[in-house]
Design a protein around this motif. Structure first.
Motif, PDB file in Angstrom:
ATOM      1  N   ILE A 126       0.873  -1.174   0.000  1.00 31.18           N
ATOM      2  CA  ILE A 126       0.000   0.000   0.000  1.00 31.18           C
ATOM      3  C   ILE A 126       0.910   1.224   0.000  1.00 31.18           C
ATOM      4  CG2 ILE A 126      -1.784   1.281   1.233  1.00 31.18           C
ATOM      5  CD1 ILE A 126      -2.579  -1.423   2.537  1.00 31.18           C
ATOM      6  N   VAL A 127       0.767   2.051  -1.024  1.00 34.74           N
ATOM      7  CA  VAL A 127       1.635   3.217  -1.202  1.00 34.74           C
ATOM      8  C   VAL A 127       0.791   4.482  -1.087  1.00 34.74           C
ATOM      9  CG1 VAL A 127       3.263   4.362  -2.746  1.00 34.74           C
ATOM     10  CG2 VAL A 127       3.101   1.874  -2.746  1.00 34.74           C
ATOM     11  N   GLY A 128       1.270   5.423  -0.274  1.00 37.43           N
ATOM     12  CA  GLY A 128       0.583   6.707  -0.129  1.00 37.43           C
ATOM     13  C   GLY A 128       0.858   7.603  -1.314  1.00 37.43           C
ATOM     14  N   CYS A 129       0.119   8.695  -1.416  1.00 41.81           N
ATOM     15  CA  CYS A 129       0.286   9.614  -2.549  1.00 41.81           C
ATOM     16  C   CYS A 129       1.675  10.261  -2.562  1.00 41.81           C
ATOM     17  CB  CYS A 129      -0.814  10.662  -2.567  1.00 41.81           C
ATOM     18  SG  CYS A 129      -0.910  11.654  -1.071  1.00 41.81           S
ATOM     19  N   ASP A 130       2.339  10.280  -1.397  1.00 39.53           N
ATOM     20  CA  ASP A 130       3.690  10.835  -1.323  1.00 39.53           C
ATOM     21  C   ASP A 130       4.773   9.779  -1.545  1.00 39.53           C
ATOM     22  OD1 ASP A 130       3.267   9.427   0.984  1.00 39.53           O
ATOM     23  OD2 ASP A 130       3.939  11.017   2.346  1.00 39.53           O
ATOM     24  N   GLY A 131       4.362   8.532  -1.851  1.00 41.52           N
ATOM     25  CA  GLY A 131       5.310   7.466  -2.138  1.00 41.52           C
ATOM     26  C   GLY A 131       5.736   6.639  -0.936  1.00 41.52           C
ATOM     27  N   THR A 132       5.248   6.970   0.256  1.00 46.06           N
ATOM     28  CA  THR A 132       5.622   6.203   1.441  1.00 46.06           C
ATOM     29  C   THR A 132       4.815   4.910   1.526  1.00 46.06           C
ATOM     30  OG1 THR A 132       3.997   7.343   2.812  1.00 46.06           O
ATOM     31  CG2 THR A 132       6.222   8.267   2.759  1.00 46.06           C
ATOM     32  N   VAL A 133       5.436   3.897   2.118  1.00 35.86           N
ATOM     33  CA  VAL A 133       4.775   2.608   2.307  1.00 35.86           C
ATOM     34  C   VAL A 133       3.848   2.722   3.507  1.00 35.86           C
ATOM     35  CG1 VAL A 133       5.120   0.183   2.873  1.00 35.86           C
ATOM     36  CG2 VAL A 133       6.667   1.317   1.280  1.00 35.86           C
ATOM     37  N   ARG A 134       2.572   2.405   3.293  1.00 34.17           N
ATOM     38  CA  ARG A 134       1.560   2.511   4.343  1.00 34.17           C
ATOM     39  C   ARG A 134       1.102   1.154   4.861  1.00 34.17           C
ATOM     40  NH1 ARG A 134      -0.962   7.719   3.785  1.00 34.17           N
ATOM     41  NH2 ARG A 134       0.760   9.089   3.249  1.00 34.17           N
TER      42      ARG A 134
END
Length: 82
Positions: A37-45
């Motif tokens: 799951i990737v956030g809109c800022d590219g971080t792994v969620r």
């Protein structure tokens, strides 16, 4: 959108990235797909693991979805027979 994708809880802006697929079992009866799951800022969620198992005897299918947070704690888990 597949049935399991409707069950996963994604926040606004989050997307699923397919990482890999593989088969398990002595007769390769279980398909496993791993997603991040990737956030809109590219971080792994978090992560999502989808397994689709077909019983060797009776050919009954069971689909299981497990969603975890970045620390590996289970957020959502459900199994069903399609």
């Amino acid at each position: 959108m597949s049935e399991w994708e409707k069950k996963v809880s994604l926040k606004e802006g989050e997307t699923l990235r397919h990482d890999r697929s593989f088969l398990k079992g002595f007769m390769q009866e279980e398909d496993v797909d791993l997603y991040t799951i990737v956030g809109c800022d590219g971080t792994v969620r978090g992560n999502v693991k989808v397994t689709d198992h077909t019983a060797v005897k009776g050919f009954r299918r069971t689909v299981t979805v497990v969603q975890t947070d970045p620390e590996g704690k289970t957020v959502f888990q459900e199994s069903w027979n399609p």
